[in-house]
Design an enzyme around this catalytic site. Structure first.
Site, PDB file in Angstrom:
ATOM      1  N   HIS A 136       0.823  -1.224   0.000  1.00 12.84           N
ATOM      2  CA  HIS A 136       0.000   0.000   0.000  1.00 12.84           C
ATOM      3  C   HIS A 136       0.855   1.271   0.000  1.00 12.84           C
ATOM      4  O   HIS A 136       0.299   2.375  -0.115  1.00 12.84           O
ATOM      5  CB  HIS A 136      -0.935   0.035   1.216  1.00 12.84           C
ATOM      6  CG  HIS A 136      -1.958  -1.064   1.232  1.00 12.84           C
ATOM      7  ND1 HIS A 136      -2.810  -1.304   0.177  1.00 12.84           N
ATOM      8  CD2 HIS A 136      -2.260  -2.002   2.175  1.00 12.84           C
ATOM      9  CE1 HIS A 136      -3.596  -2.349   0.470  1.00 12.84           C
ATOM     10  NE2 HIS A 136      -3.274  -2.793   1.672  1.00 12.84           N
ATOM     11  N   ASP A 173      -2.338 -10.804  -2.207  1.00 11.48           N
ATOM     12  CA  ASP A 173      -2.963 -10.280  -0.995  1.00 11.48           C
ATOM     13  C   ASP A 173      -4.449 -10.004  -1.278  1.00 11.48           C
ATOM     14  O   ASP A 173      -4.825  -9.729  -2.415  1.00 11.48           O
ATOM     15  CB  ASP A 173      -2.253  -8.986  -0.607  1.00 11.48           C
ATOM     16  CG  ASP A 173      -2.615  -8.479   0.782  1.00 11.48           C
ATOM     17  OD1 ASP A 173      -1.839  -8.737   1.721  1.00 11.48           O
ATOM     18  OD2 ASP A 173      -3.674  -7.820   0.919  1.00 11.48           O
ATOM     19  N   HIS A 175      -6.095  -7.487  -0.438  1.00 11.33           N
ATOM     20  CA  HIS A 175      -6.289  -6.059  -0.720  1.00 11.33           C
ATOM     21  C   HIS A 175      -5.570  -5.677  -2.014  1.00 11.33           C
ATOM     22  O   HIS A 175      -4.508  -6.211  -2.324  1.00 11.33           O
ATOM     23  CB  HIS A 175      -5.724  -5.218   0.432  1.00 11.33           C
ATOM     24  CG  HIS A 175      -6.337  -5.505   1.762  1.00 11.33           C
ATOM     25  ND1 HIS A 175      -5.749  -6.358   2.687  1.00 11.33           N
ATOM     26  CD2 HIS A 175      -7.495  -5.074   2.310  1.00 11.33           C
ATOM     27  CE1 HIS A 175      -6.531  -6.418   3.767  1.00 11.33           C
ATOM     28  NE2 HIS A 175      -7.593  -5.659   3.559  1.00 11.33           N
ATOM     29  N   ASP A 254      -3.991 -12.817   3.550  1.00  7.83           N
ATOM     30  CA  ASP A 254      -5.244 -12.410   4.186  1.00  7.83           C
ATOM     31  C   ASP A 254      -6.475 -12.718   3.331  1.00  7.83           C
ATOM     32  O   ASP A 254      -7.598 -12.390   3.726  1.00  7.83           O
ATOM     33  CB  ASP A 254      -5.204 -10.927   4.581  1.00  7.83           C
ATOM     34  CG  ASP A 254      -4.581 -10.033   3.524  1.00  7.83           C
ATOM     35  OD1 ASP A 254      -4.317 -10.526   2.407  1.00  7.83           O
ATOM     36  OD2 ASP A 254      -4.363  -8.846   3.817  1.00  7.83           O
TER      37      ASP A 254
HETATM   38 ZN   LIG Z   1      -3.861  -7.225   2.811  1.00  8.76          ZN
END
Ligand SMILES: [Zn+2]
Length: 317
Positions: A136, A173, A175, A254
């Site tokens: 991120h 991931d 996200h 995740d």
């Molecule tokens: Zn994540």
């Protein structure tokens, strides 16, 4: 030569963002203890990660961003000496403590050292058990538990310092790796492939139009069959056409069904399967070269078992 490296550093445990924060030092303990207990660690070549030189961080980040994190750390040290707070809040989920700067340098440094060793042929591939995670972190901004974009820094390093011409970044991931996208969008030397839960934090990625991005949104509650379809239908044809000379993996776990930060349904066997596909691409085009860096994964048992599944395929054990 078929060795797999395992890179980490004690300072990566010292960065923490407050009691109860899911991105916690115990994540690394869970991974280490489980790899030790299962005997997998014995099959890996263990390395202490060096700190990334600031000049290499600038391959993916602005000088301003790097200076700002360092300045916040210096300010925090002064405040703590005067009896002030122990954290600087960056966003609602992200804060730095007095060890974050060092940990972030070692996390990026792990990816760089692993890249050096893999390109030198000393290792076939490597896993970096590091935190803070990176995907991120944007060129100019820390966010979402991330400070420096470990994988993007290493990908650019492979291109700029080692003279590779094409590298892939694959992100599994849950996200969307918005920071990686921010850094690599429009760079034709880098192909970024991912899937991610959508709509979901950080609420982008679905409309990316840069030609080097292949980021596939999936609805919440998608399971392994949906992900395998994306890999076979979308990722693999693009990866084979691109013929990367090295693959970097943003290895977040995740999307596991037990992980409460995401709502997807992957299991350990899915991570092993994805890793096998990527390893086959690397063996065909890239002399097997893979550097994988830990991103998310917050349910400690699921994280440890998923990393085991991933690393077992990398190390062929
Ligand atoms: Zn994540």
């Amino acid at each position: 030569m078929h060795k797999t490296g395992f890179y980490t550093h004690p300072s990566c445990r010292k960065h923490e963002m407050g009691v109860g924060h899911p991105e916690c030092p115990e994540r690394l303990d869970a991974i280490h203890d489980w790899l030790l207990a299962t005997g997998v660690l014995d099959a890996l070549e263990q390395h202490q990660a060096p700190q990334a030189p600031l000049a290499d961080l600038e391959l993916a980040h602005s000088r301003m961003h790097i200076a700002s994190l360092r300045g916040l750390t210096d300010g925090l040290r002064d405040e703590m000496a005067a009896g002030g707070p122990c954290y600087v809040q960056i966003d609602p989920d992200t804060s730095l403590n007095i060890h974050t700067w060092d940990a972030a340098l070692h996390a990026a440094g792990a990816a760089l050292a692993a890249t050096d060793a893999v390109i030198a042929g000393e290792l076939e591939n490597a896993f970096c058990a590091v935190r803070p995670p990176g995907h991120h972190a944007c060129r100019d901004k820390a966010m979402g538990f991330c400070f420096f974009n470990n994988v993007a820094v290493a990908a650019r390093y492979a291109l700029e310092r080692h003279g590779l011409e094409r590298v892939a970044i694959v992100d599994f991931d849950v996200h969307h790796g918005n920071g990686t996208e921010d850094i690599v969008a429009g760079d034709p030397r880098i192909l970024m492939a991912s899937f991610f839960q959508h709509p979901f934090y950080p609420y982008g990625g679905a409309q990316s139009d840069a030609a080097n991005l292949l980021n596939v949104p999936l609805p919440a509650y998608s399971k392994g069959d949906a992900v395998r379809t994306v890999v076979e239908r979308d990722w693999l044809p693009r990866l084979h056409a691109f013929a990367p000379q090295m693959i970097f993996i943003s290895a977040g776990f995740d999307a596991h069904r037990d992980d409460e930060l995401g709502q997807m349904g992957l299991v350990e066997a899915d991570y092993a399967w994805i890793t096998r596909q990527l390893k086959a691409v690397a063996q065909r085009h890239a002399q097997g070269r893979i550097v994988s860096c830990l991103e998310g994964g917050y349910q400690l048992d699921a994280l440890a078992r998923s990393v085991e599944a991933h690393v077992r395929v990398l190390a062929d054990v």
